[in-house]
Write a protein that holds these residues in place. Structure first.
Motif, PDB file in Angstrom:
ATOM      1  N   LEU A  66       0.827  -1.209   0.000  1.00 42.08           N
ATOM      2  CA  LEU A  66       0.000   0.000   0.000  1.00 42.08           C
ATOM      3  C   LEU A  66       0.860   1.257   0.000  1.00 42.08           C
ATOM      4  CD1 LEU A  66      -2.888  -0.920   2.480  1.00 42.08           C
ATOM      5  CD2 LEU A  66      -2.862  -1.053  -0.028  1.00 42.08           C
ATOM      6  N   ILE A  67       1.962   1.229   0.730  1.00 43.88           N
ATOM      7  CA  ILE A  67       2.856   2.390   0.750  1.00 43.88           C
ATOM      8  C   ILE A  67       3.396   2.655  -0.650  1.00 43.88           C
ATOM      9  CG2 ILE A  67       5.056   3.257   1.645  1.00 43.88           C
ATOM     10  CD1 ILE A  67       4.459   1.708   4.240  1.00 43.88           C
ATOM     11  N   TRP A 104       6.120   6.392   4.508  1.00 42.70           N
ATOM     12  CA  TRP A 104       4.998   6.465   5.449  1.00 42.70           C
ATOM     13  C   TRP A 104       4.881   7.882   5.998  1.00 42.70           C
ATOM     14  CZ3 TRP A 104       0.794   3.904   6.730  1.00 42.70           C
ATOM     15  CH2 TRP A 104       0.208   4.048   7.998  1.00 42.70           C
ATOM     16  N   ILE A 105       6.001   8.443   6.391  1.00 42.33           N
ATOM     17  CA  ILE A 105       6.007   9.818   6.920  1.00 42.33           C
ATOM     18  C   ILE A 105       5.676  10.815   5.810  1.00 42.33           C
ATOM     19  CG2 ILE A 105       7.473  11.618   7.910  1.00 42.33           C
ATOM     20  CD1 ILE A 105       9.008   9.289   9.332  1.00 42.33           C
ATOM     21  N   ASP A 106       6.338  10.679   4.653  1.00 43.86           N
ATOM     22  CA  ASP A 106       6.119  11.612   3.543  1.00 43.86           C
ATOM     23  C   ASP A 106       4.667  11.594   3.072  1.00 43.86           C
ATOM     24  OD1 ASP A 106       8.809  12.141   3.708  1.00 43.86           O
ATOM     25  OD2 ASP A 106       9.347  11.140   1.823  1.00 43.86           O
ATOM     26  N   ILE A 112      -2.327   7.626   4.239  1.00 40.61           N
ATOM     27  CA  ILE A 112      -2.090   6.614   3.200  1.00 40.61           C
ATOM     28  C   ILE A 112      -3.164   5.547   3.263  1.00 40.61           C
ATOM     29  CG2 ILE A 112      -0.518   4.766   2.478  1.00 40.61           C
ATOM     30  CD1 ILE A 112       1.811   6.535   3.396  1.00 40.61           C
ATOM     31  N   VAL A 113      -3.468   5.094   4.477  1.00 45.45           N
ATOM     32  CA  VAL A 113      -4.476   4.050   4.643  1.00 45.45           C
ATOM     33  C   VAL A 113      -5.841   4.546   4.178  1.00 45.45           C
ATOM     34  CG1 VAL A 113      -5.584   2.503   6.294  1.00 45.45           C
ATOM     35  CG2 VAL A 113      -3.155   3.061   6.547  1.00 45.45           C
ATOM     36  N   THR A 114      -6.182   5.754   4.567  1.00 49.14           N
ATOM     37  CA  THR A 114      -7.471   6.325   4.165  1.00 49.14           C
ATOM     38  C   THR A 114      -7.609   6.366   2.651  1.00 49.14           C
ATOM     39  OG1 THR A 114      -7.542   7.673   6.172  1.00 49.14           O
ATOM     40  CG2 THR A 114      -8.958   8.346   4.337  1.00 49.14           C
TER      41      THR A 114
END
Length: 377
Positions: A66-67, A104-106, A112-114
């Motif tokens: 996903l990332i 993940w931070i960027d 990201i999940v949403t």
């Protein structure tokens, strides 16, 4: 679509709620293992295995799919900067945590999940628990949602995105950048063609694999294992038991999508969980899969090396997880190895690793393994 028959009053008659689909599985799940399993045959459009397929598990490194997908929504793989390509290659092939933490931070962490839940239509995927937003490995996933992720990559995403992600997963390395062996589950059970994304969490610093790929971003990632007290605070997804997952595609044209998520009792050694996942994966009905020839044997002892020739005079290819089962295709005589009170000149060839281990560390009576032929080359 079913047709509703209306009564005289114009209202639909009362009916019972539809029953949930019955499990469809021939999976052999060992005792003390919780498993969520889904195998989807893309040729027939049907599931050949379903067991707890909607159960939520902490994703560990499977969330890196996903990332990567989120990043590639705004970056064409054909033109993205070389630095990004190198980092994402390492994350997808060798499961590099530092890269996952960067993107993940960027990407805004839980945002990201949403985005991915909405884009892919995921139904059992949630961000990490409140207060643990930095722990991308605590995103929840299910086996069924993992099938949806692979179907999106293969069937809906642009050709450049599909080819980039799947091309990397087909080059999954034997060792992760953290030193853990990625050869369990799908790569241990099926011949190529295959594409693999693995996940592991909770085993502590028990890395065994060599050589290790070099991380592309040294010392960036926050530690992805939260303190045990914080882990046990979660209610809907177990963050305490050891997790080991194997996901990917198997067969020509990525015919079957395979997702096996597992939880193991707290304190389970990595080699024990590794063997359990292998047994589950081997038992599945996976259309298009070709299973490697050979016989499975247990091993004993830590630090057992696999070498390119049947002698300790050459460098190791890798080191086996302690106590793991191995597939042996043939055996041959080589250097005598002594481990008091044992000594043995016979070595077993492990096709999954492309090398030999001394028979001393195989759990079988006698110096030669029963029913295993002598290597002809």
């Amino acid at each position: 679509m079913a047709t509703t028959v209306l009564g005289l009053t114009g209202a639909p008659p009362a009916t019972a709620a539809p029953a949930a689909p019955a499990p469809v599985t021939q999976a052999e799940v060992p005792a003390n293992v919780t498993a969520g399993i889904a195998v989807f045959d893309r040729t027939t459009g049907t599931f050949t295995e379903r067991l707890n397929e909607n159960m939520k598990f902490r994703s560990a490194s499977v969330v890196k799919l996903l990332i990567a997908l989120d990043f590639l929504q705004s970056h064409d793989p054909r033109t993205m900067p070389a630095a990004d390509r190198a980092r994402l290659d390492s994350m997808l092939r060798s499961s590099e945590d530092n890269v996952a933490s960067k993107y993940w931070i960027d990407g805004g962490q839980t945002a990201i999940v949403t985005r991915m839940v909405k884009l892919l239509g995921l139904t059992a995927t949630d961000p990490p628990p409140s207060g643990m937003e930095g722990y991308w490995g605590y995103v929840s996933l299910s086996a069924a949602d993992t099938v949806r992720i692979y179907r999106y990559i293969l069937e809906t995403s642009t050709a450049p995105v599909r080819d980039y992600i799947m091309g990397n997963l087909r080059q999954s390395t034997r060792c992760g950048t953290d030193g853990f062996d990625q050869q369990f589950g799908i790569p241990a059970s099926f011949e190529k063609p295959r594409a693999v994304k693995q996940g592991w969490s909770g085993f502590g610093d028990t890395s065994n694999c060599a050589p290790k790929p070099t991380p592309t971003i040294p010392n960036l990632a926050a530690k992805q294992e939260a303190p045990r007290a914080a882990e046990r605070a979660a209610e809907d997804v177990n963050l305490d038991r050891e997790a080991l997952h194997t996901t990917g595609t198997v067969g020509p044209n990525d015919r079957s999508i395979v997702a096996v998520f597992t939880l193991h009792n707290d304190g389970t050694p990595f080699g024990t969980a590794y063997t359990a996942v292998n047994r589950i994966t081997r038992s599945l009905n996976v259309p298009g899969a070709v299973r490697p020839a050979g016989t499975w044997f247990g091993t004993w002892g830590p630090g057992v090396n696999v070498r390119p020739l049947p002698t300790t005079a050459n460098d190791r290819i890798t080191t086996l997880p302690a106590g793991v089962e191995v597939l042996v295709s043939c055996q041959k005589e080589g250097q005598k190895v002594t481990v008091p009170p044992y000594e043995n000149t016979w070595w077993a060839y492990l096709p999954q690793y492309g090398g030999y281990m001394t028979n001393i560390y195989i759990s079988s009576p006698g110096n030669q393994l029963p029913g295993v032929s002598v290597c002809t080359s």
